[in-house]
Design a protein around this motif. Sequence first.
Motif, short mmCIF file in Angstrom:
data_model
loop_
_atom_site.label_atom_id
_atom_site.label_comp_id
_atom_site.label_asym_id
_atom_site.label_seq_id
_atom_site.Cartn_x
_atom_site.Cartn_y
_atom_site.Cartn_z
N ASP A 8 -6.23 8.59 8.84
CA ASP A 8 -6.44 7.47 7.93
C ASP A 8 -7.04 6.26 8.62
OD1 ASP A 8 -5.27 8.96 5.88
OD2 ASP A 8 -3.26 8.24 6.36
N TYR A 32 -1.95 0.85 6.09
CA TYR A 32 -3.29 0.46 6.50
C TYR A 32 -3.29 -0.67 7.52
CZ TYR A 32 -5.49 3.34 2.88
OH TYR A 32 -5.94 4.38 2.12
N ALA A 87 -8.48 3.06 6.85
CA ALA A 87 -7.71 1.82 7.01
C ALA A 87 -8.61 0.67 7.42
CB ALA A 87 -6.60 2.02 8.03
N ILE A 146 -0.64 3.90 12.46
CA ILE A 146 -1.45 4.45 11.36
C ILE A 146 -1.85 5.87 11.73
CG2 ILE A 146 -3.55 4.16 9.99
CD1 ILE A 146 -3.49 1.20 10.68
N ARG A 168 -9.15 -2.69 5.20
CA ARG A 168 -8.85 -4.03 5.70
C ARG A 168 -10.07 -4.94 5.59
NH1 ARG A 168 -5.97 -1.28 10.02
NH2 ARG A 168 -7.75 -1.67 11.39
N THR A 210 0.83 -1.21 0.00
CA THR A 210 0.00 0.00 0.00
C THR A 210 0.86 1.26 0.00
OG1 THR A 210 -0.18 -0.12 2.43
CG2 THR A 210 -1.94 -1.13 1.12
#
Length: 244
Positions: free
Chosen positions: A198, A189, A202, A194, A206, A181
């Motif tokens: 985001d 992610y 994320a 993180i 996922r 990514t």
Amino acid sequence: MEINMFFLVLLILIPTFVLIIQNKRPKSNLPPTPPSLPIIGHLHLLKEPLHKTLHNMSHNFGPVMLLRFGVRKVVVLTSPSAVEECFTKTNDVVVANRPQLMQAKHLNYNYTTMGAAPYGTLWHALRRVAATELLSATRLDTTTNLREHEVKLMCRQIYNDSSHKVNFKSWFRDLTNNITTMAIIGKRYYGDEINMGDLKEAVEFREMMEEFFIVMHTETLGDFIPVIRWIGFDGVEKKMIDLI
């Protein structure tokens, strides 16, 4: 009531039609095969663990045998020499194609990715692009710092969590996914580090990828018995379409 009668007639006529077609076909030089049932073929013989089931069947029908999974014919090889013969220069092209399954159609852009495209001009072009634009030494050098950074983050997180049991499988999975990514969209992610902005994205990413791989590796009866796919009995195709 009329609909039920219609499907009942289909269930009676289809096996009869299949038997007539099979009897009219000229006999070809096919490998030995166990007795099969109309429509489903040898699907009823498959039991877990599959590799042991096929191994036991090979004792009766030899190292090269033919099975029929619904409408699809499958050649099973249990001999190393037979497998080696399939991948020689003479026979390699014959077995180069992949079956056109429902997953490849909906999740691989109608069989146009390198992993699902039939052997031919398109596949050669995709392989050439992958070799020069994705896997060449120059391209790999551009992501060296990125990969080193992700490995250092993983090692630091493993060290911090070393006081209790560490699941290395999940760590290496997160490492691979983050490298991918980061190289494609510049974001992480997976794992703990993180960016808060985001985080929601994320989580959604996922969940989407988890569902993608579950559906991707789900064998659907509609690939082997088309009538099930036509009436949408298992609902797997709808899940694939909704996912994309």
